[in-house]
Each structure stands twice: as structure tokens, then as C-alpha cells.
Design an enzyme around this catalytic site. Structure first.
Site, mmCIF file in Angstrom:
data_model
loop_
_atom_site.group_PDB
_atom_site.id
_atom_site.type_symbol
_atom_site.label_atom_id
_atom_site.label_comp_id
_atom_site.label_asym_id
_atom_site.label_seq_id
_atom_site.Cartn_x
_atom_site.Cartn_y
_atom_site.Cartn_z
ATOM 1 N N GLU A 148 0.821 -1.217 0.000
ATOM 2 C CA GLU A 148 0.000 0.000 0.000
ATOM 3 C C GLU A 148 0.851 1.262 0.000
ATOM 4 O O GLU A 148 0.365 2.328 -0.356
ATOM 5 C CB GLU A 148 -0.962 -0.005 1.204
ATOM 6 C CG GLU A 148 -2.058 -1.047 1.039
ATOM 7 C CD GLU A 148 -2.922 -1.243 2.284
ATOM 8 O OE1 GLU A 148 -4.054 -1.706 2.113
ATOM 9 O OE2 GLU A 148 -2.470 -0.966 3.404
ATOM 10 N N ASP A 188 -12.064 -6.269 -2.746
ATOM 11 C CA ASP A 188 -12.867 -7.499 -2.695
ATOM 12 C C ASP A 188 -14.253 -7.149 -2.190
ATOM 13 O O ASP A 188 -14.510 -6.031 -1.758
ATOM 14 C CB ASP A 188 -12.184 -8.520 -1.760
ATOM 15 C CG ASP A 188 -12.021 -7.961 -0.353
ATOM 16 O OD1 ASP A 188 -12.976 -8.079 0.434
ATOM 17 O OD2 ASP A 188 -10.957 -7.380 -0.038
HETATM 18 N N1 SAH Z 1 -2.722 -10.759 2.363
HETATM 19 C C1 SAH Z 1 -2.336 -10.237 3.659
HETATM 20 C C2 SAH Z 1 -3.537 -10.103 4.546
HETATM 21 C C3 SAH Z 1 -4.323 -8.894 4.216
HETATM 22 S S1 SAH Z 1 -5.497 -8.567 5.461
HETATM 23 C C4 SAH Z 1 -1.387 -11.224 4.303
HETATM 24 O O1 SAH Z 1 -1.281 -12.305 3.809
HETATM 25 O O2 SAH Z 1 -0.775 -10.841 5.296
HETATM 26 C C5 SAH Z 1 -6.407 -7.361 4.656
HETATM 27 C C6 SAH Z 1 -5.883 -5.962 4.676
HETATM 28 O O3 SAH Z 1 -6.623 -5.216 3.720
HETATM 29 C C7 SAH Z 1 -6.119 -5.245 5.998
HETATM 30 O O4 SAH Z 1 -5.092 -4.315 6.212
HETATM 31 C C8 SAH Z 1 -7.491 -4.581 5.820
HETATM 32 O O5 SAH Z 1 -7.503 -3.250 6.286
HETATM 33 C C9 SAH Z 1 -7.758 -4.584 4.311
HETATM 34 N N2 SAH Z 1 -8.915 -5.380 3.845
HETATM 35 C C10 SAH Z 1 -9.132 -5.664 2.532
HETATM 36 N N3 SAH Z 1 -10.208 -6.449 2.382
HETATM 37 C C11 SAH Z 1 -10.711 -6.685 3.618
HETATM 38 C C12 SAH Z 1 -11.805 -7.483 4.096
HETATM 39 N N4 SAH Z 1 -12.569 -8.199 3.266
HETATM 40 N N5 SAH Z 1 -12.018 -7.529 5.444
HETATM 41 C C13 SAH Z 1 -11.223 -6.829 6.286
HETATM 42 N N6 SAH Z 1 -10.159 -6.085 5.876
HETATM 43 C C14 SAH Z 1 -9.890 -6.002 4.552
#
Ligand code: SAH
Length: 252
Positions: free
Chosen positions: A16, A222
Site C-alpha cells: 500500500e 474485494d
Molecule cells: N494478504 C495479507 C492479509 C491482508 S489482510 C497477508 O497475507 O498478510 C487485509 C488488509 O486489507 C487489511 O489491512 C485490511 O484493512 C484490508 N482489507 C481488505 N479487504 C478486507 C476485508 N474483506 N475484510 C477486512 N479487511 C480487509
């Protein structure tokens, strides 16, 4: 825009903010409390850029460090989120008008979602700065401008054709939404929420308590349901990173 001396720019994950860090002039870096803070200039504006890692605690600790150690006088959070409202689609951007912590619940002592001893449920972003950002994103989404940043073919991979920008409520909590049940539950309790993420309302609370103006900008990666993790990685690298770089470049 309203002029700020030093702006803290915050994301949750490296993807990001990496694009923004690569834009910095006269870059220096400093490690504090397991985070790397990058100081420098974008179009002559002094900024400090950092990724907090995921969740409310990580974000709150990082914002407090930006305020106390780096003396930032304003904060912009930029990242991705899951779409909740039916009008909000993958590839759209949400600029927060206010934020709420959907997992705060001290009921029956206090109303659900209210932060105990603070007596607040919703935290407002800086209105003027948010509106200016909305205008920049609307211009970015003009198809000619957009296709200079990302080709129509590339966007089609994520079923994005004509993305929109929205202004409204963002909900935050320490959960990744990956089921329709989570999504329906949130919609039923807080129907005005446009999207869900894991940091924004924590940033908002800390900024409120230090009286620091802030904005939160989230690209929808998403639909906060069963397909949520499907294309997360490629989306952040190919779409939201490019949007983020452009939004920040046009901000100053
Ligand atoms: N792919 C990352 C995990 C991402 S968690 C890993 O493997 O470590 C998701 C991140 O994007 C968080 O920082 C949150 O703020 C945001 N986010 C995007 N989609 C989300 C969802 N469906 N629910 C909650 N947070 C979401």
C-alpha cells in the site's frame, strides 16, 4: 489544499505504500518499534511514510509514533478494503466521511460501538481535505486519465470498467471479512457502512484524541465475502498501488 507542515502517510501493508516511498525525494529512514519510517518530500511537501502492519493495535501504535516522534500535523491513510454497500464495487475508491469500530462492544454499560470513557462512536475526517481528494479521484477516473495509468485490459482482469468514487462511513475491526454471514451481520447493524477494513477507525480515534486532521482513502479490493482472498495480492500490486501513487502525487 490546506497547508500542512509535515504529513504522515500510512498504509497497513508494504504494497500500500511502496509506490509512494519510491516517489520520495531526499529520502531518509528510521526504525522505531518494529516499523521503518521514511521521511522525504513529494512535490515539495514534507511527508513521513510508513506501513503499520495489519489491525487496530498496529495502526494506533504507528499513528502515535508519527505524531509524537515525527511531529506530523496531519495524517492520510491509504489502503484497500472489502466492499459492503451494494453500490460499492471492486476497483471503486471510498473516501471516508467518518469511521466506526464495529467490534467495540461494552454493552450493556455503554451503547454498542461507543468507545467507553470517550463517549464517541463515529470519528469525522477532515471535510475540506476529503472533498479535495474526492475531486482528484474523480478526475483520475475520467477514462482517458485512468487508461493512461492502467490499461483497459489490465482493469478487465478484475472486471473493472468504469470505477466510481464514494464518500461515506467506513467500519474497522480486527477481522478479515471472508463470509457473507460477516457481511450481512455488519450491514444489518450499521446499514450506512460503505466498506470494511482493519485499521482506519483506530487511526481516527488516535487522531481525534491528539486533535490531528486526517483522511482515509480505501480502494475496494474485494466484496468482503467468500471470494475475498482470491485476487488480493495481484489487485494490490496492479491496481491499488497505482491508484495510491497517483492520488498522493496529485494531493500536493
Ligand atoms: N494478504 C495479507 C492479509 C491482508 S489482510 C497477508 O497475507 O498478510 C487485509 C488488509 O486489507 C487489511 O489491512 C485490511 O484493512 C484490508 N482489507 C481488505 N479487504 C478486507 C476485508 N474483506 N475484510 C477486512 N479487511 C480487509
Amino acid at each position: 489544499m490546506t497547508s500542512y507542515k509535515t504529513i504522515g502517510i500510512l498504509g497497513a501493508i508494504p504494497q500500500e505504500v511502496n509506490g509512494i516511498i519510491s516517489q520520495l525525494k531526499d529520502k531518509t529512514e528510521q526504525k522505531i518499534g518494529n516499523r521503518t519510517y521514511y521521511e522525504g518530500y513529494i512535490n515539495n511537501q514534507k511527508v513521513v511514510v510508513v506501513y503499520s502492519r495489519i489491525g487496530k493495535v498496529a495502526a494506533a501504535a504507528t499513528v502515535a509514533t508519527l505524531i509524537l516522534e515525527f511531529k506530523v500535523d496531519s495524517i492520510a491513510f491509504i489502503g484497500v478494503a472489502g466492499g459492503i454497500h451494494p453500490n460499492v464495487k471492486v476497483g471503486d475508491v471510498v473516501v471516508a466521511s467518518n469511521l466506526v469500530q464495529y467490534d467495540m462492544d461494552a454493552s450493556p454499560l455503554r451503547p454498542k460501538f461507543e468507545i467507553p470513557l470517550l463517549g464517541k462512536t463515529y470519528f469525522d475526517t477532515d471535510e475540506q481535505w476529503s472533498k479535495e481528494t474526492l475531486n482528484h479521484i474523480e478526475l483520475m477516473f475520467g477514462l482517458e486519465n485512468l487508461h493512461q495509468l492502467i490499461s483497459a485490459n489490465e482493469l478487465a482482469k478484475f472486471n473493472i470498467t468504469t470505477p466510481n468514487v464514494h464518500f461515506g462511513t467506513i467500519a474497522s475491526g480486527d477481522q478479515f471479512f471472508s463470509t457473507s454471514e460477516q457481511k450481512n451481520n455488519l450491514q444489518a447493524q450499521l446499514p450506512e457502512v460503505l466498506c470494511v477494513e482493519m485499521e482506519g477507525a483506530a487511526v481516527a480515534q488516535v487522531c481525534y484524541e491528539f486533535d490531528i486532521p486526517f483522511i482515509v482513502i480505501r480502494t475496494i479490493s474485494d466484496n468482503a465475502n467468500e471470494e475475498a482472498s482470491f485476487s488480493f495480492q495481484s489487485f494490490v500490486e496492479e491496481v491499488s498501488l497505482v491508484y495510491g501513487q497517483e492520488i498522493i502525487d496529485k494531493m500536493f
